[in-house]
Design an enzyme around this catalytic site. Structure first.
Site, PDB file in Angstrom:
ATOM      1  N   SER A 200       0.832  -1.196   0.000  1.00 55.00           N
ATOM      2  CA  SER A 200       0.000   0.000   0.000  1.00 55.00           C
ATOM      3  C   SER A 200       0.871   1.253   0.000  1.00 55.00           C
ATOM      4  CB  SER A 200      -0.911   0.010   1.234  1.00 55.00           C
ATOM      5  OG  SER A 200      -1.473   1.300   1.442  1.00 55.00           O
ATOM      6  N   CYS A 355     -18.027  -7.960  11.661  1.00 51.08           N
ATOM      7  CA  CYS A 355     -16.817  -8.686  12.054  1.00 51.08           C
ATOM      8  C   CYS A 355     -16.767  -8.875  13.563  1.00 51.08           C
ATOM      9  CB  CYS A 355     -15.578  -7.954  11.555  1.00 51.08           C
ATOM     10  SG  CYS A 355     -15.343  -8.049   9.764  1.00 51.08           S
TER      11      CYS A 355
END
Length: 383
Positions: A200, A355
């Site tokens: 990234s 999550c």
């Protein structure tokens, strides 16, 4: 017809899809248009058919579109999973397509490795800086003796360093270094030299600024391209992007980079089963091409390369970590709301909530695994 939450929930349509939906919920403790925190309030009549046809992808997209609302999506997800709807919530076509793709194609090949970085980790440092804590750790904290998110993340970093038995002057490789949280902590508190790699660009840029003045090098590089020798290797929250077709290459790379007395710490989310699958909504909107390993995957792929020294599960701590991220996200959203739209806000809230519910239901685990090349002597892992 479009939804408008300001008008309140709609009258539930008398359709087959709604009746099937209610039957699936029967016994879960979840009521349509109820008043409990985990109840679903319906704002669009087509939400039932959308979910039944598209599974979790339809459920998540319908939430992003404002078709339904829930005060505690984390508890909704927890109850649905404990009720056994995890497998039924995915459409057969979605599961089959992913298994076919992952079987015939390497979804995490070197040429495709950048996709998740661009789609998620490059989303915006301003957003992640407000969602996370000062360490910028984007992985499960260790809440054993912690009272806050910051304390839990510092405890996780300290635990990893103790397990690696770091000593001043050691060379350490951080595979998937994120925003430099481990690299900064290890260099500052243990006097080691750290090479961190990420796919990234946004993470690399911020990690370099955070580690300025420390013996830390941050590279924009794929793990398969690495050369050299490192006394210790660590990988925190990256293995979920490796993919089952690359596990042997991954552990072989670590073996090649470690000396005979080296140690490797793997910190990863884990799946309860060895089925190759991914939640369709998470795969499309959060972590493209991600695959969660099972204990069997890790053991089988590593056994020809490394020796298992220790295995710790503190997956229950991820529930608390995710809820702390959600609290931060909500508290600071107004600071960045002009740079993002409401759909992005709902996407992140849904992601963090479902999550948390999955870890609460123990459908997902968090493992720290220590491996070596078979060094002499006994290894005692701290806790």
């Amino acid at each position: 017809m479009t939804s408008d939450p300001r008008l309140g929930p709609i009258a539930l349509p008398d359709t087959r899809a709604r009746r099937v939906f209610e039957k699936l919920l029967d016994g879960s403790g979840i009521t349509l248009n109820g008043s409990a925190p985990a109840d679903i309030r319906v704002y669009h009549p087509d939400v039932f058919s959308r979910v039944l046809h598209q599974g979790t992808l339809g459920l998540g997209e319908a939430y992003m579109d404002g078709w339904w609302e829930c005060d505690r999506i984390d508890e909704l997800a927890h109850r649905l999973l404990r009720h056994g709807l995890g497998e039924h919530a995915q459409s057969k076509s979605e599961r089959l397509m992913y298994r076919l793709q992952s079987g015939f194609f390497n979804l995490q090949s070197r040429a495709r490795a950048h996709i998740v970085g661009e789609a998620h980790y490059d989303f915006g440092n301003d957003l992640f800086e407000r969602m996370l804590d000062d360490t910028m750790c984007y992985s499960c904290g260790y809440w054993k003796d912690a009272g806050s998110l910051l304390e839990a993340q510092r405890a996780k970093l300290a635990l990893a360093c103790r397990k690696l038995e770091l000593e001043p002057g050691m060379r350490v490789l951080d595979i998937g270094c994120g925003w430099g949280s481990f690299a900064e902590h290890a260099a500052r508190h243990h006097g080691v030299e750290v090479t961190g790699i990420t796919i990234s660009r946004e993470q690399a840029e911020l990690a370099r600024r955070r580690c300025e003045g420390l013996p830390v090098e941050i590279l924009l590089e794929d793990y398969r391209e690495l050369e050299g020798r490192f006394d210790r290797v660590v990988s925190i929250g990256m293995f979920e992007h490796v993919g089952h077709r690359n596990y042997a290459t991954y552990f072989g790379t670590v073996e090649r980079l470690l000396p005979a007395d080296g140690l490797f710490l793997l910190h990863t989310i884990g799946s309860n089963t060895s089925h190759i699958s991914a939640d369709p909504w998470i795969n499309r909107y959060i972590f493209p091409n991600g695959v969660l390993p099972s204990a069997k995957h890790i053991a089988q792929a590593s056994e020809e390369h490394l020796l298992m020294e220790d295995w710790q599960n503190f997956g229950a701590d991820y529930d608390r970590t995710l809820m702390a991220w959600l609290e931060n996200f909500d508290a600071h959203w107004d600071e960045i709301a002009d740079r993002y739209n409401q759909r992005t806000q709902r996407m992140f809230r849904y992601y963090l909530s479902i999550c948390a519910g999955a870890f609460r239901a123990r459908n997902l685990q968090l493992w720290q695994v220590v491996l070596s090349k078979g060094r002499e002597g006994r290894y005692d892992a701290p806790r």
